[in-house]
Design a protein around this motif. Sequence first.
Motif, PDB file in Angstrom:
ATOM      1  N   TYR A 206       0.816  -1.214   0.000  1.00 38.78           N
ATOM      2  CA  TYR A 206       0.000   0.000   0.000  1.00 38.78           C
ATOM      3  C   TYR A 206       0.849   1.264   0.000  1.00 38.78           C
ATOM      4  O   TYR A 206       0.642   2.138  -0.810  1.00 38.78           O
ATOM      5  N   GLU A 234      -4.661  -4.449   0.048  1.00 34.12           N
ATOM      6  CA  GLU A 234      -3.441  -4.486  -0.775  1.00 34.12           C
ATOM      7  C   GLU A 234      -3.582  -5.467  -1.937  1.00 34.12           C
ATOM      8  O   GLU A 234      -4.449  -6.329  -1.931  1.00 34.12           O
ATOM      9  N   HIS A 235      -2.680  -5.335  -2.895  1.00 39.10           N
ATOM     10  CA  HIS A 235      -2.655  -6.179  -4.100  1.00 39.10           C
ATOM     11  C   HIS A 235      -3.943  -6.056  -4.912  1.00 39.10           C
ATOM     12  O   HIS A 235      -4.468  -7.046  -5.427  1.00 39.10           O
TER      13      HIS A 235
END
Length: 274
Positions: A206, A234-235
């Motif tokens: 992030y 995230e991701h």
Amino acid sequence: MTARPTDPLLAAIAGGVRLIELGHPFFTGMPCSPNHPGFRMTLIRRHGDMKRLDGGSAANEIIVTGGHVGTHIDALSHVSHDGLLHGGADAAEAQLGGEFTVHGAENLPGLLRRGVLLDVAAVHGVETLPPGYGVTADDLDRAAERAGTEPGAGEVALIRTGWARLFGDATAYLGRESGVPGATSEAALWLAERGVVATGADTTAYERIRPGAGHAVLPVHRVLLVESGVFIIEHLNLEELAEAGLHEFAFLLAPLRIRGGTGSPVRPLAAVTA
């Protein structure tokens, strides 16, 4: 006779909804932060290993993964500062017994909220931000101006760096030597001041990872998780959303209720009228 829905949300759905994937598929060998065990999936039973009397057969798999692998959301138990979790809870005491008794992943909320895409890569006119670039509050102001809207209280803000385009190249995507773009502390404060419930980005951590620094210091996690109680996703993969020119949408997320955990794999979706 089918009754017409009277609830406005049901009526909107009945009119047709397009769902856009905002995450990556999970697969063995996918990019993974060096701080977490990777994702592994294999068939533990294959068709034909056992056959029923009527000729039927079933296959199933075994999955081994960390809670912060692939597209996922951080619970508030994930990060502490000076020994304290969000709200001043004692981290050492909360984790006794092998699972968190405070801020565990079972408390992660399901989300059906307004989402806003803050496309910082587009603000700079590039497909991907440079490695190690720090997204500033000014960047978020400019992205909000470009979008014609900004996130508000209880809503979800997604920051696009374009980094998801590198997901197929683990070395480039993880940027252990070159760094990874992401939010700075001032950008995190910009989001916290607007009262967002969650924020996410299309990178592994992030926040900005400086070249060669790895994940040695993560100040944005402290600002968001510990000080502000804002969940981090995230991701993400925000490319389809950006290509469609969508900056405002219904954001859907349902974390797994992992008791005492620090995070959960997720499948986030953006919903817009078809």
